[in-house]
Design a protein around this motif. Structure first.
Motif, short mmCIF file in Angstrom:
data_model
loop_
_atom_site.label_atom_id
_atom_site.label_comp_id
_atom_site.label_asym_id
_atom_site.label_seq_id
_atom_site.Cartn_x
_atom_site.Cartn_y
_atom_site.Cartn_z
N TYR A 153 31.07 -5.99 12.60
CA TYR A 153 31.64 -5.19 11.52
C TYR A 153 30.69 -5.13 10.32
O TYR A 153 30.27 -6.15 9.79
CB TYR A 153 33.00 -5.78 11.11
CG TYR A 153 33.67 -4.96 10.05
CD1 TYR A 153 34.20 -3.71 10.37
CD2 TYR A 153 33.75 -5.42 8.74
CE1 TYR A 153 34.79 -2.94 9.40
CE2 TYR A 153 34.35 -4.64 7.76
CZ TYR A 153 34.87 -3.41 8.10
OH TYR A 153 35.45 -2.65 7.13
N PRO A 189 40.07 0.25 -2.55
CA PRO A 189 41.24 -0.11 -1.76
C PRO A 189 41.01 -1.42 -1.01
O PRO A 189 39.87 -1.85 -0.84
CB PRO A 189 41.39 1.06 -0.79
CG PRO A 189 40.05 1.67 -0.71
CD PRO A 189 39.41 1.45 -2.04
N SER A 190 42.08 -2.02 -0.56
CA SER A 190 42.01 -3.29 0.17
C SER A 190 41.13 -3.13 1.41
O SER A 190 41.25 -2.15 2.14
CB SER A 190 43.42 -3.70 0.54
OG SER A 190 43.39 -4.76 1.43
N GLY A 191 40.22 -4.07 1.61
CA GLY A 191 39.38 -4.04 2.79
C GLY A 191 38.06 -3.31 2.62
O GLY A 191 37.30 -3.19 3.57
N CYS A 192 37.77 -2.82 1.41
CA CYS A 192 36.55 -2.04 1.23
C CYS A 192 35.33 -2.92 1.01
O CYS A 192 34.21 -2.43 0.97
CB CYS A 192 36.71 -1.06 0.06
SG CYS A 192 36.74 -1.88 -1.54
N GLY A 193 35.52 -4.23 0.83
CA GLY A 193 34.37 -5.12 0.71
C GLY A 193 34.15 -5.69 -0.68
O GLY A 193 33.12 -6.29 -0.95
N LYS A 194 35.14 -5.55 -1.57
CA LYS A 194 34.99 -6.06 -2.94
C LYS A 194 34.80 -7.57 -2.95
O LYS A 194 33.86 -8.08 -3.56
CB LYS A 194 36.23 -5.73 -3.78
CG LYS A 194 36.65 -4.29 -3.75
CD LYS A 194 37.90 -4.07 -4.57
CE LYS A 194 39.14 -4.73 -4.02
NZ LYS A 194 39.66 -4.14 -2.78
N THR A 195 35.70 -8.26 -2.27
CA THR A 195 35.61 -9.73 -2.25
C THR A 195 34.30 -10.17 -1.61
O THR A 195 33.63 -11.08 -2.10
CB THR A 195 36.80 -10.31 -1.47
OG1 THR A 195 38.00 -9.96 -2.16
CG2 THR A 195 36.71 -11.81 -1.36
N THR A 196 33.93 -9.50 -0.53
CA THR A 196 32.68 -9.84 0.14
C THR A 196 31.50 -9.73 -0.82
O THR A 196 30.65 -10.61 -0.91
CB THR A 196 32.47 -8.92 1.35
OG1 THR A 196 33.61 -9.03 2.20
CG2 THR A 196 31.23 -9.32 2.12
N TYR A 255 29.95 -8.84 9.49
CA TYR A 255 30.78 -9.90 10.08
C TYR A 255 30.81 -9.61 11.57
O TYR A 255 31.55 -8.74 12.00
CB TYR A 255 32.20 -9.86 9.53
CG TYR A 255 32.34 -10.31 8.10
CD1 TYR A 255 32.05 -11.61 7.73
CD2 TYR A 255 32.79 -9.42 7.13
CE1 TYR A 255 32.19 -12.02 6.42
CE2 TYR A 255 32.93 -9.83 5.81
CZ TYR A 255 32.63 -11.13 5.47
OH TYR A 255 32.77 -11.54 4.17
N ALA A 269 30.31 -4.81 6.89
CA ALA A 269 31.19 -4.94 5.72
C ALA A 269 30.56 -4.38 4.45
O ALA A 269 31.24 -3.76 3.64
CB ALA A 269 31.59 -6.40 5.53
N1 LIG Z 1 35.09 -13.97 7.19
C1 LIG Z 1 35.27 -12.73 7.69
N2 LIG Z 1 35.11 -12.50 9.01
C2 LIG Z 1 35.28 -11.26 9.53
N3 LIG Z 1 35.61 -10.19 8.83
C3 LIG Z 1 35.78 -10.34 7.50
C4 LIG Z 1 35.63 -11.62 6.87
N4 LIG Z 1 35.87 -11.47 5.54
C5 LIG Z 1 36.16 -10.17 5.37
N5 LIG Z 1 36.11 -9.49 6.53
C6 LIG Z 1 36.34 -8.05 6.71
O1 LIG Z 1 35.47 -7.35 5.85
C7 LIG Z 1 36.13 -6.29 5.22
C8 LIG Z 1 36.03 -6.41 3.73
O2 LIG Z 1 36.77 -7.54 3.33
P1 LIG Z 1 36.96 -7.92 1.80
O3 LIG Z 1 35.63 -8.00 1.15
O4 LIG Z 1 37.80 -9.14 1.76
O5 LIG Z 1 37.77 -6.68 1.26
P2 LIG Z 1 38.50 -6.47 -0.14
O6 LIG Z 1 38.28 -7.66 -0.98
O7 LIG Z 1 37.89 -5.23 -0.70
O8 LIG Z 1 39.94 -6.24 0.18
C9 LIG Z 1 37.56 -6.30 5.73
O9 LIG Z 1 37.69 -5.33 6.73
C10 LIG Z 1 37.74 -7.67 6.28
O10 LIG Z 1 38.61 -7.65 7.37
#
Ligand SMILES: Nc1ncnc2c1ncn2[C@@H]1O[C@H](COP(=O)(O)OP(=O)(O)O)[C@@H](O)[C@H]1O
Ligand SMILES: [Mg+2]
Lengths: 269, 367
Positions: B23, B44-51, B20, B25
């Motif tokens: 960053y 943990p939150s922010g580790c990239g699971k959703t991504t 991103y 990710a």
């Molecule tokens: N659209 C985006 N633009 C910039 N940074 C992003 C975006 N989506 C997620 N991030 C960053 O990528 C990292 C992983 O996000 P995410 O996959 O949502 O984490 P999780 O689901 O594990 O909590 C986080 O640090 C988040 O801030």
């Protein structure tokens, strides 16, 4: 419960000052005297009849409606594009471009009208109601963008993704999900821009090239004292129509919010 | 766990990277998810699971590597053409539609007749326990009901893979536990590959056939719940999943994968190969010991393997169990162990001298 009597008095005076003069309008519109002054002389509807019979009024009204409807449609459509693009997409120079789109909001109308006049004459475009529409769209688009931006912002991004995920294209997602959900914002934008356009005077006067346009027509009639009561009659009708329009728009806005279970965040501004 | 390891691969990550802006990710994701598996992405939150989940759905492009679904590279396949469906964290229920319209939304392009589609919607609603709710306004539903609608809406298309982004995190505890069981049942019933994103290790352990534990854009360990729990491959994983006692130790000798250590308070232990994950350079070596592998001995009771003397320092009473912090006698270092008491035993007081039985095979070495 009377913790702030000062504030209460202030509020009452404020409202009186705001709406009192508008209440005077129907009072004298039905008054049987050509001079606008107390004491009242008796009831009559002749001013309405006089107004009704003036062919120039109908020409002006028709032109104004064309201008206002076109302006409201164009600036709302442009507003949809601009708001959607600024809320949802990233592109280079966005702050600058959005800044320029919103700028007419704070530019003195007189300046806008004059410069438009000079440019239009300079490039040889004849003045007509179309040039008035151009000017009005320029003025009204920032309002549309402001209203629609907040409508698009309150839209949950994952709704779009869900529609895509379920097989819809970007276009059908826009039509099936986004458009219905921002519809209250679109209605508000349409109404506001329509209202701004219909009583706008400066641009209409500068760019209208003497075409009868409602605001210009009313202003012109006020030069003749004998015409004043019939203008008050017209004003009375306009106030009535505005109230009805507002009520209808508010009804649809509330229904839209209720249907989607959203939170009512106040009126359409 | 009814899962059999010889199922075909459904999803494959090949060195997936995602940025991103600046960053980083996702930092080189590798691994496979098998067909019909209940798979969890845990971290943990922010580790990239959703991504990572969104790269499967097609909402996020990747900057390097490949994501394959059912053997096919998804690089050029847009989200609306992928054989996946998603249950969003916010559920993303269309607020201007009824429950039935929501559930049937994905069938718009389906050539079946109207009555057949209505029947499919009703069937999907029944599957998630919302029979007869079709005519309701979607926005008027409770959190749990919305989630069921989201599930039905995704499952009605019979995707190859169902993606779930923290679907239970918005529910209260009771409802969450109930839905965990429902989801497991549902997955067994439909046989679709489920990929669940969660930051709740308990939830992942309960629900999954296999789990990928993620930290900072990387998969730290990908294994079945038991392996993850018993043989975490690093301190971070061990710490994230359950609780673990970390006891400082010294490495005495290494012979062909087996390592002998001297652990503070516990003494000399020989560790097998599977108790020694690859070295990670995470600081001074420690051995890890799960609290529930420790047993408190009655006076006079003999330990099965080894025992260590200690003194109770803290008692935390939970009703169905009691946590104790016990000091065990290191000569120069005090070591705290927490352990669970056996239910039905009287709760012991702070200061009581006790004997703890422990088993060398329960240890894992982190270095
Ligand atoms: N659209 C985006 N633009 C910039 N940074 C992003 C975006 N989506 C997620 N991030 C960053 O990528 C990292 C992983 O996000 P995410 O996959 O949502 O984490 P999780 O689901 O594990 O909590 C986080 O640090 C988040 O801030
Ligand atoms: Mg997330």
């Amino acid at each position: 419960m009377n913790r702030a009597p000062g504030l209460k008095t202030y509020a009452v005076i404020y409202l009186l000052f705001l709406y009192g003069p508008i209440l005077i309008l129907p009072l004298f519109a039905f008054n049987d005297a050509s001079i606008v002054a107390f004491p009242l002389a008796g009831f009559t509807t002749k001013w309405f009849a006089e107004m009704w019979a003036d062919p120039n009024l109908w020409k002006a009204l028709k032109n104004s409606l064309i201008i206002a409807l076109s302006t409201a449609t164009l600036s709302t459509v442009l507003g949809i594009f601009a708001a959607r693009s600024s809320v949802r997409y990233k592109w280079p120079g966005k702050p600058v471009v959005m800044g320029f789109i919103m700028l007419p909001l704070v530019l003195p109308e007189m300046i806008v009208a004059m410069s438009l006049l000079i440019v239009l004459l300079g490039i040889g475009i004849n003045l007509s109601i179309f040039t008035v529409i151009m000017g009005h769209v320029l003025m009204c688009t920032p309002f549309a963008v402001a209203i629609l931006t907040s409508a698009f912002q309150s839209l949950d991004r994952s709704l779009e993704e869900a529609a895509l995920d379920l097989g819809e294209s970007a276009a059908s997602t826009f039509r099936l999900i986004i458009l219905p959900l921002v519809m209250p914002g679109i209605l508000s934008s349409f109404l506001i821009t329509f209202t701004i356009s219909i009583d706008e005077f400066i641009v209409a006067n500068f760019l209208g090239s003497g075409q009868p346009i409602l605001s210009v027509y009313i202003f012109g009639q006020f030069r003749f004292p004998a015409k004043v009561p019939s203008m008050l009659a017209l004003g009375t009708i306009l106030v009535g129509v505005s109230v009805v329009l507002l009520a209808i728009a508010e009804y649809f806005r509330r229904r839209g919010i209720a249907r989607t279970g959203g939170k009512d965040t106040g009126g359409f501004l | 766990m009814t899962f059999s390891p010889d199922r075909p691969t459904m999803i494959e990550f090949r060195d997936v990277h995602k940025y991103y802006g600046d960053y980083h990710a996702l930092r080189g994701i590798n691994g496979t998810i098998r067909a019909g598996e209940f798979f969890s992405l845990l971290g943990p939150s922010g580790c990239g699971k959703t991504t990572l989940l969104r790269t499967i759905a097609g909402f996020e492009g990747i900057d390097n590597g490949a994501v394959l679904i059912d053997g096919k590279d998804m690089a050029k396949v847009p989200a609306n053409a992928r054989p996946t469906n998603m249950v969003f964290q916010s559920y993303a229920i269309f607020p201007h539609m009824s429950v039935a319209e929501n559930v049937g939304f994905g069938l718009r392009r389906d050539p079946r007749s109207r009555t057949e589609k209505a029947a499919a919607v009703e069937e999907a609603l029944e599957m998630v326990g919302l029979k007869g709710y079709g005519a309701r306004a979607a926005h008027a539903l409770s959190g749990g009901q919305r989630q069921r609608v989201a599930l039905a809406r995704a499952l009605i298309l019979k995707p190859k893979v169902l993606l779930l982004d923290e679907p239970l995190s918005a529910l209260d505890k009771k409802m969450r536990e109930h839905m965990q069981v429902e989801l497991i049942k549902l997955q067994r019933q439909v046989g679709i590959t489920f990929i669940l994103v969660t930051h709740d290790q308990e939830e992942a352990l309960v629900m999954s056939d296999r789990i990928a534990v993620m930290f900072e854009g990387q998969i730290a360990q990908l294994a079945d719940p038991e392996t993850l729990y018993r043989r975490p491959n690093g301190r971070k994983v061990a710490d994230f999943i359950g609780t673990m006692n970390f006891i400082p130790c010294q490495i005495l000798s290494e012979t062909g994968g087996r390592i002998e250590v001297e652990a503070k308070g516990l003494g000399r232990v020989m560790l097998d190969e599977d108790q020694v994950p690859p070295a990670r350079g995470e600081g001074e070596p420690v051995v890890g010991l799960r609290p529930e592998t420790l047993t408190m001995l009655y006076p006079g009771q003999e330990p099965q393997e080894r025992a260590v003397a200690g003194r109770i320092d803290e008692v935390i009473y939970f009703g169905d169990m009691t946590y104790y912090d016990v000091f065990i006698g290191g000569t120069d270092v005090e070591v705290r162990l927490s352990m669970r008491n056996v239910p039905g035993r009287p709760v012991l007081d702070v200061g009581t001298e006790v004997q703890l039985a422990w088993s060398p095979s329960a240890l894992v070495l982190f270095r």
